[in-house]
Design an enzyme around this catalytic site. Structure first.
Site, mmCIF file in Angstrom:
data_model
loop_
_atom_site.group_PDB
_atom_site.id
_atom_site.type_symbol
_atom_site.label_atom_id
_atom_site.label_comp_id
_atom_site.label_asym_id
_atom_site.label_seq_id
_atom_site.Cartn_x
_atom_site.Cartn_y
_atom_site.Cartn_z
ATOM 1 N N HIS A 1 5.629 -0.360 -1.606
ATOM 2 C CA HIS A 1 5.344 1.044 -1.922
ATOM 3 C C HIS A 1 6.613 1.810 -2.303
ATOM 4 O O HIS A 1 6.539 2.838 -2.965
ATOM 5 C CB HIS A 1 4.721 1.753 -0.709
ATOM 6 C CG HIS A 1 3.221 1.774 -0.707
ATOM 7 N ND1 HIS A 1 2.476 2.097 -1.815
ATOM 8 C CD2 HIS A 1 2.318 1.555 0.287
ATOM 9 C CE1 HIS A 1 1.176 2.060 -1.509
ATOM 10 N NE2 HIS A 1 1.059 1.729 -0.237
ATOM 11 N N HIS B 1 3.482 -4.934 1.901
ATOM 12 C CA HIS B 1 2.766 -3.815 1.284
ATOM 13 C C HIS B 1 3.568 -2.513 1.410
ATOM 14 O O HIS B 1 3.828 -1.835 0.412
ATOM 15 C CB HIS B 1 1.396 -3.670 1.946
ATOM 16 C CG HIS B 1 0.555 -2.566 1.398
ATOM 17 N ND1 HIS B 1 -0.419 -2.781 0.449
ATOM 18 C CD2 HIS B 1 0.533 -1.242 1.651
ATOM 19 C CE1 HIS B 1 -0.992 -1.633 0.141
ATOM 20 N NE2 HIS B 1 -0.438 -0.677 0.869
ATOM 21 N N GLU B 2 3.983 -2.173 2.599
ATOM 22 C CA GLU B 2 4.694 -0.902 2.793
ATOM 23 C C GLU B 2 6.045 -0.927 2.084
ATOM 24 O O GLU B 2 6.461 0.057 1.489
ATOM 25 C CB GLU B 2 4.870 -0.581 4.283
ATOM 26 C CG GLU B 2 3.588 -0.594 5.113
ATOM 27 C CD GLU B 2 2.424 0.182 4.508
ATOM 28 O OE1 GLU B 2 2.665 1.171 3.799
ATOM 29 O OE2 GLU B 2 1.263 -0.220 4.729
ATOM 30 N N ALA C 1 -0.447 0.867 8.473
ATOM 31 C CA ALA C 1 0.948 1.268 8.431
ATOM 32 C C ALA C 1 1.140 2.325 7.360
ATOM 33 O O ALA C 1 0.229 2.603 6.594
ATOM 34 C CB ALA C 1 1.853 0.069 8.130
ATOM 35 N N GLU D 1 -2.180 2.440 -4.412
ATOM 36 C CA GLU D 1 -2.750 1.494 -3.435
ATOM 37 C C GLU D 1 -3.258 0.209 -4.092
ATOM 38 O O GLU D 1 -3.002 -0.887 -3.602
ATOM 39 C CB GLU D 1 -3.847 2.165 -2.615
ATOM 40 C CG GLU D 1 -3.350 3.293 -1.701
ATOM 41 C CD GLU D 1 -2.230 2.875 -0.763
ATOM 42 O OE1 GLU D 1 -1.974 1.671 -0.601
ATOM 43 O OE2 GLU D 1 -1.587 3.780 -0.187
HETATM 44 N N1 TRP Z 1 -0.622 4.746 2.593
HETATM 45 C C1 TRP Z 1 -0.848 3.867 3.706
HETATM 46 C C2 TRP Z 1 -0.877 2.468 3.171
HETATM 47 O O1 TRP Z 1 -1.707 2.097 2.425
HETATM 48 C C3 TRP Z 1 -2.085 4.078 4.478
HETATM 49 C C4 TRP Z 1 -2.438 5.417 4.993
HETATM 50 C C5 TRP Z 1 -2.998 6.429 4.333
HETATM 51 C C6 TRP Z 1 -2.418 5.848 6.335
HETATM 52 N N2 TRP Z 1 -3.331 7.439 5.166
HETATM 53 C C7 TRP Z 1 -3.011 7.108 6.402
HETATM 54 C C8 TRP Z 1 -1.961 5.277 7.478
HETATM 55 C C9 TRP Z 1 -3.187 7.780 7.594
HETATM 56 C C10 TRP Z 1 -2.134 5.957 8.676
HETATM 57 C C11 TRP Z 1 -2.754 7.179 8.738
HETATM 58 O O2 TRP Z 1 -0.034 1.697 3.428
HETATM 59 ZN ZN ZN Z 2 -0.719 1.313 0.757
#
Ligand code: TRP
Ligand code: ZN
Length: 891
Positions: free
Chosen positions: A305, A301-302, A266, A324
C-alpha cells in the site's frame, strides 16, 4: 421501524475540496479518560472549487476552541450540523487552530483514538480522523504532518507516529514527549499514533539502492518470541516490490505494531502500519500453517500500500478498489512468487478463487451487490467488501492477462509517473494501462460500473471434414439491485485443447496470425467483447476436449456441458492445474446437487449412489498419483463447501446440503480407507516445524486424510487422532486433531478440549481458535453457543473473540444456524443488536449473514424476515447496521 432514512452519498455528486491543507501540526496530551488535541492547519482556498466556505468534519468530538488567523471564532462564526463544521466567507489563506477533547477509554468503536489493554492506538480509515479533530477528512486533501505526543512516561514509555522521530525528551512532571515528522504529504486516513508499554524486534535493512532503513515490529511484552515471521515477511515484501515493480521503500523507518482489539486485518498508515495481532504473532506452538500464510500476505499487503494507496491515493471513497483491488492483486502475486514453483502458484491461485466463490459470488448475487466502483453508499465502512478487494483484484489481474506481464508493468510505471503524490480514480489507472500499451480499454470500464457475476456459456463444434473446432462463447449477467440490464463485458477467456492422449494441441486461431511466435502456443487468450462470439481453431486433427477459462482468467461463471468422463479426463490430464482442480469440483458439485435433490425427495442415500458417478474413481486416482503436489491433492480432494453448493441451488436447503456432504465424505472415507491411511502415513513431516510450502502441503494433505478417516468414527480412528493431538509439535497438527476429535464420538473428546484450553489460556489468538472450532462443530447448536458465551473468556467487546464464536457459528455452521425452529436467527438478531451498541462496524458485518434470506425455503424465509425486521426496528441503530438490514429487506 425507523422512518428517517440515513443519507445516501452519490459518486456523481463529487466536488473538489473547497480548501487545501498544506501543513498539519498536532499536539496530543494523551490520557485514557480525556485526551486533548491541539491542531494547527495552514490552508488555502482551492481555485478549482466554486463553493467558498471552509468545510470540516467532526464526529463524537468536544470542540474546546476554534481560532482562525489568530482570532477566536465564536459560535456565530461557524455552523455545526450533523458533524459538518462550516466557516462561511473565510479568507483565501487560513491558519486554523482547533482544540478538541475525546474519551479514548469509552471508545468501543475502535475508530479514531482508542485504548486496547491500556495502550493507545488509532484507526482513521475511512473516516476516523474526524473523531480526533475537525478536519477536511476526505482522501483528496493531502498534507504534511508534524505530531507531538505527550504522556505519562512510566505508563506510556513508547510514543510513535508516522514518519521520522525528530525529537524526544522529558517534560519534568513524570511525563515525556516525542515529535514525529512525516516527510510525505498524505490524506488524513493514513494518520496514526501508538503510545504505551510495547517492545520491539528491530533490524537494519539495506535497500537495493544502498540506503539503510530501520525495520521494527512492536508487540506487548512477552510476545517477542512471535515476531520473527512478520519481520521475515516484511523483508521479503521490501525486496519483492523492487524486483517485480521497481518500487523502493521511501522512508528511513518502517514500523509494524500489533494490537489485540482491531476491526479488520491491518492498516497501512504511512510508516506506522497497525495490525491485528492475528496477522503478526506466530510461532509453531500457537500458529497454524494458514496463520503463517495469512501473516505473509497481510504484511505484504500493507507494505505494498505504501505505493498503491499512499503515494498514489484515492480521489474519493468510491475509488476504494483503486488501492484495495490493486494491492490484493500485488499481495497475491507476492505470495505466489515466494512459493516459486509452478504447482505452488496454481495452489495459491485455487485458494484465491475459492475465496472469491465462497464469499464474493454470493455478495454479487445478493441485496448488497455493488460494482467494483460503487455509485452510492450510506456508510463507507460497509464497502470494505470482497467485491472491492477480491473482485477488484481479479479486475486488475485481467489487465495483466490481456496485456501480458510486461505490458502490465509498463502500465504500472506510467501510472506512477503520472500520478505520484496525487489522489486519483479507477479511470486514471485504466488510462495508464491503455496508454502505456496503446490499447483501447474503454469497454473494460464496465467491470468497474456493472455489478453481478457474468455467466459465459460455451458451445463447441468439431468439423471433421475441414478439421476445424469452433467455440461459441455467449455472455450474460443477472440483474443486480441498481442495474437490471447489462452491457457486454470485455472478458479474457484463456483456452487450451487436449488431444486423446491428454496432451495440449498446438493452437491456430482462424483470422489471427500467431506464426510469428515460432513455437505454436497451447493456451490462447480469447477476447470476448460481444454478447456472443465464435472462435474457430484450424488444423485440429481430432475432436479435442476443451479446457476453458484456464487459470480462472476472468471472474465469471462458466457453463459447459461436460460428460462425467470428460471431467475425469481433464482432472487427470489438463496441463492447466487450475482447470484440473476445477474439473474435479464440477464432478463433485454435480454429484452433490443430484444427491441433494434425492434427499429432498425423501430417498435414502446409499453408497451405490457414490459409485454411479465418476467421483470415487477420480478421487482414488488423485490419491494414488504420487507425482502430484500434496498441496494440490488436498484441494482436489476437498468437496465444495456447503456455501458454494448452496449458491448453485434455486432454493437453498441447508439441511439437505449438509446431509449430502457428510454422506459423501463418509462414503469416500470408507471406500478409500486404505488410500487415506497411506496418504496419512506418507505425508508426515517429522522433525523441526517449518512453514515452507512443501511441508505445509504435506501437513494439509495428511490432516485432510485424518479428517476423512475420522468420518469412520471407530476406535482405530479415534486413536489416530488422539495420538496426533498428544504428540503434535505444532499448532497445525494439534488443532487439526482436536477439530476431528470434537466432531467424533471419541472418548477423549471432552478431555482434549479442556486440556487445550488450559494449555493455551494465556494466548488470546489460540483461545479464539478454541471457540471457533466449537462454534463450527457438527453437534454445536444454538443452545451450546449461548452456553459458550457465558464462558469467562468470552467477550463481545473484542472483535476477534466475537468473530471466533458468533461469526463462526452464524456463517460457518449453516446446518445448525438454520435450525428449523428459527432459534439461530433469533440468536443472530440478539447479537447484531448487542454488537450495534458496542461496535457498529463489527455489528454490520454480522448483519450481512442474512443477505441470502430470500433464497431459502419459505418456512425458513419467514423466520429470517422476522429476525431482520426485529433488528430493523431496534432502537439506536447505527447507519452501518441500518444500511445492511434496509437493503436486505428492500423489495
Ligand atoms: N485499508 C486497510 C487494508 O486494506 C483496511 C481497513 C480499512 C481497516 N478500514 C479499516 C482496518 C478499519 C481496520 C479498521 O489494509
Ligand atoms: Zn488494503
Amino acid at each position: 421501524m425507523r422512518t428517517d432514512t440515513p443519507l445516501t452519498i452519490y459518486r456523481k455528486d463529487y466536488t473538489p475540496p473547497t480548501y487545501r491543507v498544506d501543513t498539519v501540526e498536532m499536539g496530543f496530551d494523551l490520557d485514557p479518560d480525556l485526551t486533548r488535541v491541539a491542531t494547527r492547519l495552514t490552508m488555502r482556498r482551492n481555485p478549482d472549487s466554486r463553493n467558498k466556505s471552509l468545510v470540516l468534519f467532526g464526529d463524537s468530538l468536544e470542540l474546546v476552541q476554534l481560532r482562525m488567523n489568530g482570532k477566536e471564532v465564536g459560535k456565530r462564526g461557524y455552523t455545526l450540523t450533523n458533524g459538518v463544521l462550516e466557516i462561511h466567507n473565510a479568507p483565501e489563506q487560513v491558519t486554523l487552530e482547533i482544540e478538541t477533547a475525546t474519551h479514548p477509554n469509552q471508545n468501543t468503536s475502535l475508530m479514531g483514538l482508542y485504548t486496547s489493554n491500556g495502550n493507545f492506538f488509532t484507526q482513521c480509515e475511512a473516516e476516523g480522523f474526524r473523531k480526533i479533530t475537525f478536519f477536511p477528512d476526505r482522501p483528496d486533501v493531502m498534507a504534511k504532518y508534524t505530531v507531538m505526543l505527550r504522556a505519562d512516561k512510566s505508563r506510556y514509555p513508547v510514543l510513535l507516529s508516522n514518519g521520522n522521530l525528530v525529537e524526544e525528551g522529558d517534560l519534568g512532571d513524570g511525563r515525556h514527549y516525542a515529535v514525529w515528522e512525516d516527510p510525505f504529504k498524505k490524506p488524513s486516513y493514513l494518520f496514526a499514533l501508538v503510545a504505551g508499554q510495547l517492545v520491539c524486534q528491530e533490524e537494519k535493512y539495506k535497500l537495493q539502492s544502498g540506503r539503510e532503513v530501520l525495520l521494527q515490529v512492536w508487540v506487548e511484552e512477552g510476545n517477542l518470541d512471535k515476531t520473527q515471521h512478520a519481520m521475515d515477511s516484511l523483508e521479503n515484501s521490501i525486496r519483492w516490490d523492487v524486483e517485480r515493480f521497481g518500487l523502493e521503500l521511501d522512508l528511513d523507518r518502517f514500523m509494524i505494531v500489533a494490537v489485540g482489539d482491531f476491526n479488520m486485518g491491518a492498516m497501512e498508515n504511512k510508516g506506522l502500519n497497525i495490525f491485528n495481532t492475528k496477522y503478526v504473532l506466530a510461532n509453531p506452538r500457537i500458529a497454524t500453517d494458514t496463520d503463517y500464510a495469512g501473516i505473509e500476505s497481510v504484511v505484504g499487503h500493507e507494505y505494498f500500500h505504501n505505493w498503491t494507496g499512499n503515494r498514489v491515493t484515492c480521489r474519493d471513497w468510491f475509488q476504494l478498489s483503486l488501492k484495495e483491488g490493486l494491492t490484493v492483486f500485488r499481495d497475491q502475486e507476492f505470495s505466489a512468487d515466494l512459493i516459486g514453483t509452478e504447482s505452488g502458484r496454481a495452489v495459491k491461485r485455487i485458494e484465491d478463487v475459492r475465496v472469491l466463490r465462497q464469499a464474493q459470488f454470493p455478495e454479487d448475487a445478493g441485496p448488497m451487490a455493488h460494482p467494483v466502483r460503487p455509485d452510492s453508499y450510506v456508510e463507507i465502512n460497509n464497502f470494505y467488501t470482497v467485491t472491492i478487494y477480491e473482485k477488484g483484484s481479479e479486475v486488475v489481474r485481467m489487465y495483466q492477462t490481456l496485456l501480458g506481464r510486461d505490458g502490465f508493468r509498463k502500465g504500472m510505471d506510467l501510472y506512477f509517473q503520472r500520478h505520484d503524490g496525487q489522489a486519483v480514480t479507477c479511470d486514471d489507472f485504466r488510462a495508464a494501462m491503455a496508454d502505456a500499451n496503446d490499447r483501447d480499454l474503454s469497454q473494460f470500464e464496465l467491470w468497474y460500473s456493472q455489478a453481478g457475476t457474468p455467466h459465459i456459456k460455451a458451445d463447441m463444434q468439431y468439423d471433421a471434414g475441414i478439421r476445424t473446432y469452433s467455440i461459441t462463447l455467449t455472455q450474460s449477467c443477472p440483474p443486480t439491485p441498481e442495474h437490471a440490464k447489462k452491457q457486454s463485458f470485455h472478458i479474457p477467456v484463456a483456452v487450451g485443447l487436449l488431444d486423446r492422449n491428454g496432451r495440449d494441441m498446438p493452437l491456430t486461431l482462424e483470422g489471427q496470425d500467431n506464426a510469428d511466435n515460432g513455437s505454436a502456443q497451447t493456451t490462447l487468450v480469447l477476447e470476448l467483447k460481444e454478447q456472443s462470439q465464435t472462435f474457430v481453431f484450424t488444423s485440429v486433427a481430432e475432436p479435442p476436449v476443451p479446457s476453458i477459462l484456464r487459470n480462472f482468467s476472468a471472474p465469471v461463471v462458466l457453463d459447459v456441458e461436460y460428460a462425467d468422463a470428460e471431467l475425469a479426463f481433464l482432472m487427470a490430464n489438463d496441463s492447466d492445474a487450475f482447470n484440473r482442480w476445477e474439473a474435479g469440483q464440477r464432478l463433485a458439485m454435480r454429484r452433490m446437487l443430484a444427491l441433494s435433490a434425492a434427499v429432498q425427495g425423501d430417498h435414502a442415500l446409499s453408497n451405490a449412489q457414490l459409485d454411479e458417478g465418476a467421483l470415487g474413481n477420480a478421487f482414488r486416482a488423485t490419491l494414488r498419483d504420487t507425482t502430484l503436489d500434496p498441496a494440490f491433492c488436498e484441494l482436489a480432494l476437498t468437496l465444495p463447501s456447503e456455501t458454494v453448493v448452496a449458491e448453485q441451488m434455486d432454493v437453498i436447503d441447508p439441511h439437505a446440503i449438509h446431509a449430502v456432504r457428510v454422506f459423501l465424505r463418509r462414503a469416500l472415507a470408507s471406500t478409500l480407507k486404505v488410500d487415506w491411511l497411506v496418504a496419512y502415513q506418507s505425508n508426515r513431516t517429522p522433525g523441526t516445524y517449518s512453514p515452507d510450502p512443501v511441508s505445509t502441503g504435506k501437513r494439509g494433505l495428511k490432516n485432510l486424510a485424518l479428517s476423512y478417516v475420522l468420518e469412520i468414527d471407530d476406535a482405530d480412528a479415534h486413536r489416530l487422532a488422539q495420538n496426533q493431538y498428544d504428540n503434535a509439535n505444532n499448532m497445525t497438527d494439534r488443532i487439526a486433531a482436536l477439530s476431528v476429535l470434537v466432531n467424533s464420538t471419541a472418548p477423549g473428546r471432552d478431555a482434549a478440549l479442556a486440556h487445550f484450553f488450559e494449555e493455551f489460556e494465556h494466548e488470546a489468538l489460540v483461545i479464539d481458535k478454541w471457540f471457533s472450532l466449537q462454534a463450527m462443530a457438527r453437534n454445536t447448536d444454538v443452545a451450546t453457543v449461548r452456553e459458550l458465551m457465558k464462558h469467562p473468556a468470552f467477550t463481545l467487546k473484542n472483535p476477534n473473540r466475537a468473530r471466533s464464536l458468533i461469526f463462526s457459528f452464524c456463517n460457518g455452521n449453516p446446518a445448525q444456524f438454520h435450525a428449523v425452529d428459527g432459534s439461530g436467527y433469533e440468536f443472530w438478531a440478539d447479537q447484531v443488536i448487542a454488537l450495534n451498541a458496542i461496535n457498529p462496524q463489527v455489528a454490520a458485518r454480522l448483519a450481512r449473514t442474512m443477505d441470502r434470506w430470500r433464497k431459502y425455503a419459505p418456512a425458513l424465509q419467514e423466520k429470517m424476515r422476522a429476525a431482520l425486521l426485529r433488528v430493523a426496528s431496534a432502537g439506536a441503530l447505527s447507519k452501518d447496521v441500518l444500511e445492511v438490514v434496509t437493503k436486505s429487506l428492500a423489495e
